[in-house]
Design a protein around this motif. Structure first.
Motif, PDB file in Angstrom:
ATOM      1  N   CYS A   9      42.209  79.052  67.752  1.00  0.00           N
ATOM      2  CA  CYS A   9      40.772  79.219  66.448  1.00  0.00           C
ATOM      3  C   CYS A   9      41.800  78.212  65.487  1.00  0.00           C
ATOM      4  O   CYS A   9      40.523  77.512  64.214  1.00  0.00           O
ATOM      5  CB  CYS A   9      41.319  80.518  65.961  1.00  0.00           C
ATOM      6  N   VAL A  10      42.952  78.281  64.733  1.00  0.00           N
ATOM      7  CA  VAL A  10      43.327  77.687  63.391  1.00  0.00           C
ATOM      8  C   VAL A  10      43.200  75.837  64.197  1.00  0.00           C
ATOM      9  O   VAL A  10      42.837  75.438  63.017  1.00  0.00           O
ATOM     10  CB  VAL A  10      44.288  77.921  63.424  1.00  0.00           C
ATOM     11  N   PHE A  11      43.104  76.026  64.852  1.00  0.00           N
ATOM     12  CA  PHE A  11      43.162  74.077  64.761  1.00  0.00           C
ATOM     13  C   PHE A  11      41.149  74.399  64.510  1.00  0.00           C
ATOM     14  O   PHE A  11      41.029  72.578  64.657  1.00  0.00           O
ATOM     15  CB  PHE A  11      43.069  73.699  66.564  1.00  0.00           C
ATOM     16  N   ILE A  12      40.245  74.965  65.293  1.00  0.00           N
ATOM     17  CA  ILE A  12      38.384  74.526  65.030  1.00  0.00           C
ATOM     18  C   ILE A  12      38.780  74.793  63.720  1.00  0.00           C
ATOM     19  O   ILE A  12      37.637  74.120  62.421  1.00  0.00           O
ATOM     20  CB  ILE A  12      38.169  75.772  65.673  1.00  0.00           C
ATOM     21  N   ALA A  13      39.385  75.680  62.669  1.00  0.00           N
ATOM     22  CA  ALA A  13      39.356  75.592  61.984  1.00  0.00           C
ATOM     23  C   ALA A  13      39.720  74.048  60.417  1.00  0.00           C
ATOM     24  O   ALA A  13      38.669  74.023  59.860  1.00  0.00           O
ATOM     25  CB  ALA A  13      40.300  77.014  60.884  1.00  0.00           C
ATOM     26  N   PHE A  14      40.471  73.805  61.385  1.00  0.00           N
ATOM     27  CA  PHE A  14      41.057  72.729  60.736  1.00  0.00           C
ATOM     28  C   PHE A  14      40.682  71.696  60.588  1.00  0.00           C
ATOM     29  O   PHE A  14      40.307  70.996  60.085  1.00  0.00           O
ATOM     30  CB  PHE A  14      42.927  72.100  61.680  1.00  0.00           C
ATOM     31  N   VAL A  15      39.207  71.654  62.039  1.00  0.00           N
ATOM     32  CA  VAL A  15      38.448  70.439  61.904  1.00  0.00           C
ATOM     33  C   VAL A  15      37.965  70.338  61.030  1.00  0.00           C
ATOM     34  O   VAL A  15      37.270  69.837  60.968  1.00  0.00           O
ATOM     35  CB  VAL A  15      37.889  70.557  63.624  1.00  0.00           C
ATOM     36  N   ILE A  16      37.181  72.132  60.855  1.00  0.00           N
ATOM     37  CA  ILE A  16      36.192  72.457  59.998  1.00  0.00           C
ATOM     38  C   ILE A  16      36.625  71.559  58.661  1.00  0.00           C
ATOM     39  O   ILE A  16      35.690  70.928  58.301  1.00  0.00           O
ATOM     40  CB  ILE A  16      35.351  73.729  60.144  1.00  0.00           C
ATOM     41  N   PHE A  17      37.406  72.050  58.534  1.00  0.00           N
ATOM     42  CA  PHE A  17      37.878  71.572  56.524  1.00  0.00           C
ATOM     43  C   PHE A  17      37.638  70.223  56.919  1.00  0.00           C
ATOM     44  O   PHE A  17      37.648  69.951  55.673  1.00  0.00           O
ATOM     45  CB  PHE A  17      38.984  72.460  56.518  1.00  0.00           C
ATOM     46  N   GLN A  18      38.595  70.025  57.297  1.00  0.00           N
ATOM     47  CA  GLN A  18      38.457  68.320  57.496  1.00  0.00           C
ATOM     48  C   GLN A  18      37.885  67.463  58.063  1.00  0.00           C
ATOM     49  O   GLN A  18      37.031  66.315  56.779  1.00  0.00           O
ATOM     50  CB  GLN A  18      39.515  67.393  58.777  1.00  0.00           C
ATOM     51  N   THR A  19      36.665  67.739  58.262  1.00  0.00           N
ATOM     52  CA  THR A  19      35.316  67.414  58.330  1.00  0.00           C
ATOM     53  C   THR A  19      34.160  67.707  57.027  1.00  0.00           C
ATOM     54  O   THR A  19      33.558  67.103  56.599  1.00  0.00           O
ATOM     55  CB  THR A  19      33.778  68.242  59.218  1.00  0.00           C
ATOM     56  N   PHE A  20      34.408  68.696  56.602  1.00  0.00           N
ATOM     57  CA  PHE A  20      33.981  69.000  55.246  1.00  0.00           C
ATOM     58  C   PHE A  20      34.175  68.126  54.124  1.00  0.00           C
ATOM     59  O   PHE A  20      33.612  66.978  53.143  1.00  0.00           O
ATOM     60  CB  PHE A  20      34.722  70.895  54.502  1.00  0.00           C
ATOM     61  N   TYR A  21      36.116  67.487  54.329  1.00  0.00           N
ATOM     62  CA  TYR A  21      36.588  66.746  53.463  1.00  0.00           C
ATOM     63  C   TYR A  21      36.205  65.290  53.427  1.00  0.00           C
ATOM     64  O   TYR A  21      36.779  64.249  52.751  1.00  0.00           O
ATOM     65  CB  TYR A  21      38.355  67.383  53.813  1.00  0.00           C
ATOM     66  N   ILE A  22      36.028  65.245  54.684  1.00  0.00           N
ATOM     67  CA  ILE A  22      35.470  63.907  54.907  1.00  0.00           C
ATOM     68  C   ILE A  22      33.884  63.155  54.676  1.00  0.00           C
ATOM     69  O   ILE A  22      33.233  62.661  54.106  1.00  0.00           O
ATOM     70  CB  ILE A  22      35.899  62.959  56.750  1.00  0.00           C
ATOM     71  N   ILE A  23      33.451  64.334  55.046  1.00  0.00           N
ATOM     72  CA  ILE A  23      31.231  64.104  55.157  1.00  0.00           C
ATOM     73  C   ILE A  23      31.016  64.472  53.975  1.00  0.00           C
ATOM     74  O   ILE A  23      30.190  63.697  53.540  1.00  0.00           O
ATOM     75  CB  ILE A  23      30.667  64.850  56.931  1.00  0.00           C
ATOM     76  N   ILE A  24      31.437  64.979  52.882  1.00  0.00           N
ATOM     77  CA  ILE A  24      30.213  65.586  52.313  1.00  0.00           C
ATOM     78  C   ILE A  24      30.716  64.846  51.149  1.00  0.00           C
ATOM     79  O   ILE A  24      29.962  63.761  49.889  1.00  0.00           O
ATOM     80  CB  ILE A  24      31.270  67.427  51.862  1.00  0.00           C
ATOM     81  N   PRO A  25      32.176  63.957  50.652  1.00  0.00           N
ATOM     82  CA  PRO A  25      32.463  63.290  49.804  1.00  0.00           C
ATOM     83  C   PRO A  25      32.239  61.989  49.641  1.00  0.00           C
ATOM     84  O   PRO A  25      31.600  60.933  48.843  1.00  0.00           O
ATOM     85  CB  PRO A  25      33.920  62.672  49.481  1.00  0.00           C
ATOM     86  N   LEU A  26      31.704  61.580  50.886  1.00  0.00           N
ATOM     87  CA  LEU A  26      31.299  60.057  51.533  1.00  0.00           C
ATOM     88  C   LEU A  26      29.756  60.010  50.967  1.00  0.00           C
ATOM     89  O   LEU A  26      29.502  59.186  50.659  1.00  0.00           O
ATOM     90  CB  LEU A  26      31.283  59.881  53.034  1.00  0.00           C
ATOM     91  N   PHE A  27      29.062  60.984  50.888  1.00  0.00           N
ATOM     92  CA  PHE A  27      27.286  60.832  50.889  1.00  0.00           C
ATOM     93  C   PHE A  27      27.187  61.860  48.938  1.00  0.00           C
ATOM     94  O   PHE A  27      25.941  61.783  48.755  1.00  0.00           O
ATOM     95  CB  PHE A  27      26.496  61.673  51.526  1.00  0.00           C
ATOM     96  N   LYS A  28      28.254  62.460  48.254  1.00  0.00           N
ATOM     97  CA  LYS A  28      28.300  62.751  47.613  1.00  0.00           C
ATOM     98  C   LYS A  28      28.026  62.187  46.152  1.00  0.00           C
ATOM     99  O   LYS A  28      28.791  61.369  45.949  1.00  0.00           O
ATOM    100  CB  LYS A  28      29.286  63.641  46.995  1.00  0.00           C
ATOM    101  N   ASN A  29      26.919  62.083  45.489  1.00  0.00           N
ATOM    102  CA  ASN A  29      26.535  61.561  44.331  1.00  0.00           C
ATOM    103  C   ASN A  29      26.452  62.247  43.439  1.00  0.00           C
ATOM    104  O   ASN A  29      25.422  62.749  42.438  1.00  0.00           O
ATOM    105  CB  ASN A  29      25.371  60.870  44.495  1.00  0.00           C
ATOM    106  N   GLU A  30      27.787  61.996  42.283  1.00  0.00           N
ATOM    107  CA  GLU A  30      27.933  62.623  40.763  1.00  0.00           C
ATOM    108  C   GLU A  30      26.996  62.050  39.706  1.00  0.00           C
ATOM    109  O   GLU A  30      25.808  62.973  38.593  1.00  0.00           O
ATOM    110  CB  GLU A  30      29.196  62.519  40.708  1.00  0.00           C
TER     111      GLU A  30
END
Lengths: 451, 74
Positions: A9-30
């Motif tokens: 469960c901790v591992f899955i949570a870790f993967v989800i958060f890391q995915t947020f941290y990689i994908i969101i900033p990549l396509f975010k355009n301030e």
């Protein structure tokens, strides 16, 4: 089996958060969400200084470089026992300043007694408060009382603002709902050349490389992703901006070693409790260069202090999660910061022992480990790419250096950091409020800061 | 436009590798029955060099006949 399911469960949570941290900033355009500048706010920059004789002059020099008119600098000498005040008196030609009365100061936010307020003869927008020692939060409260501008900026004494940083902060506050904004803190030792024309370099000590990459990841990836969820967990004390009136509403800074995280939590609480539309944002273009520890001893002191600060806030607000804090923020704070960032450090450090004594699920543990390595590497590579989009372009040789450094970072430095996390967590319950001041390496002095 | 392609490539690469990892994880888990209670480890005990004491010791019955029988007394 229960241990296995918890790990999974901790591992899955870790993967989800890391995915947020990689994908969101990549396509975010301030740039798309930028509001046109209609108002020019005035800024009070507060610099608490305790034994900062080596670096305080660079901070002042940085202030002079700022390309923004409506500003003032307030340096709070928090009972330094070195020559900080003498250096300030000598360089700023200070004279006692009585226009801003002391009794008014003592009526608002609580802080230790102020002995004298000085004003620079040469630079009328620079003030110095000389007060009894009370800690960083206490010094900031004194500074807030003295400040008269609309926006208050907190800045560390070993930090230098980039010349357009206030312009970028002003842009962030154009949205009337923004009550606080975090600035982008970069490691000064990772740059060469003259201020405002700094060039990033990776030809530095490994310990600096590790922190340089870590700061880039934290600010260009993590903070930008957290802002998308209105869940920014900390406005860095090295460079943060707040509406002055809001600081009075929440009674300023609480006296704790993690005053920056505490004030962020207070703001989240204020927003949730009052059902406000207010926002806490992050300005990636508002840059600040700060010194990082250059020895393991100093890094240890700093990280243990950070961890103690986190545990302190975690426990202080223990009854507020999901009720007085928003759900999104509570999830980020408890799952990402506490479970993955802190609790997980204990079993990860013990993994070699688990493998040695119990080969039961060696394949699963190895696979989780490999996946974590992959995520960290991918995250670092994404960081370098996103940094380059924000103007931090590394030379080809430096890019090779970064790639070669990544395994060292993941297998050595991250493990050492886990030890700091575990040690800081355990020692919090022994001595919760010791500051452990880090020695200044004075790297800012080797960078050319024009005075 | 180039920037957009690079970003898409990074994201696609990320999800592809992550997907591959999870496929490998499921494969390994089912192949070695990692989540079953009977699973005792990667290196299961070897039958030939098993140091565990078997529950029942097989007894071979035999008889000794002739002169040799006089030398054995049970």
């Amino acid at each position: 089996m229960l241990y296995l399911y918890i790990t999974f469960c901790v591992f899955i949570a870790f993967v989800i958060f890391q995915t947020f941290y990689i994908i969101i900033p990549l396509f975010k355009n301030e740039a798309k969400s930028r509001i046109p500048v209609e108002k020019k706010y005035s800024f009070s920059i507060l610099v608490p200084a305790y034994n900062e004789e080596k670096v305080i002059q660079h901070c002042i020099s940085g202030f002079h470089q700022l390309k923004y008119r409506k500003k003032e600098l307030i340096i709070i000498n928090d009972g330094s026992v070195d020559n900080t005040l003498s250096v300030l008196k000598k360089n700023l030609h200070l004279k006692p300043y009585k226009k801003r009365k002391l009794h008014k100061l003592n009526n608002s936010l609580i802080h230790q007694e102020v002995s004298t307020i000085y004003k620079s003869k040469e630079f009328p927008n620079i003030l110095v408060i000389d007060k009894l020692n009370g800690g960083k939060a206490d010094a900031l409260n004194a500074g807030i009382n003295l400040s008269r501008k609309e926006i208050v900026i907190t800045l560390d004494a070993d930090s230098v603002l980039e010349k357009h940083s206030l312009r970028e902060m002003n842009r962030a506050f154009q949205d009337q709902n923004v009550i606080a904004c975090g600035g982008n803190v970069l490691i000064a030792q990772g740059f060469t050349g003259e201020i405002n024309n700094y060039l990033p370099t990776f030809n530095i000590k490994n310990i600096i490389k590790y922190q340089f990459l870590q700061y880039l990841t934290a600010f260009y990836l993590h903070k930008r992703a957290q802002v998308s969820f209105s869940a920014i967990t900390v406005i860095a004390g090295a460079f943060g901006a707040f509406r002055r009136d809001i600081l009075f509403t929440i009674n300023g800074f609480r006296k704790t070693i993690g005053e920056d995280m505490d004030i962020t939590l207070k703001l989240h609480k204020l927003i949730k409790e009052n059902g406000l539309e207010e926002k806490i944002v992050f300005a990636p273009h508002a840059l600040c260069y700060t010194e990082c520890p250059s020895t393991f001893k100093d890094l240890f002191k700093q990280r243990v202090r950070w961890q103690k600060a986190f545990i302190d806030c975690l426990l202080y607000y223990r009854k507020n999660y999901f009720t007085k804090f928003s759900k999104r923020f509570s999830i980020f704070f408890l799952v990402d910061q506490f479970i993955i960032g802190t609790l997980n450090a204990f079993p990860v450090l013990l993994t070699p022992l688990i493998l040695f004594f119990y080969d039961g699920h060696i394949i699963l543990l190895l696979m989780f480990g490999l996946c974590a390595v992959f995520l960290f590497m991918y995250q670092s590579i994404t960081t370098i790419y996103i940094s380059s989009l924000h103007g931090l372009k590394f030379s080809k040789s430096d890019t090779v250096r970064i790639l070669l450094f990544l395994p060292i970072e993941i297998f050595i430095f991250r493990m050492i950091n886990l030890f700091f996390v575990v040690y800081g967590t355990l020692t919090y319950f022994h001595n919760s409020q010791s500051w452990n001041k880090v020695d200044r390496s004075n790297h800012l002095g080797s960078l050319k800061v024009k005075g | 436009m180039k920037r957009k392609y690079i970003k898409t490539a990074i994201a696609t690469g990320y999800f592809s590798l992550l997907g591959l990892f999870f496929i490998a994880l499921i494969f390994v888990t089912t192949e070695y029955n990692l989540l079953s209670k009977e699973y005792v480890g990667l290196f299961s005990p070897n039958e030939q060099f098993n140091i565990h004491k078997p529950k029942e010791i097989p007894i071979r019955h035999f008889t000794i006949k002739g002169k040799a029988a006089e030398k054995f007394q049970f």
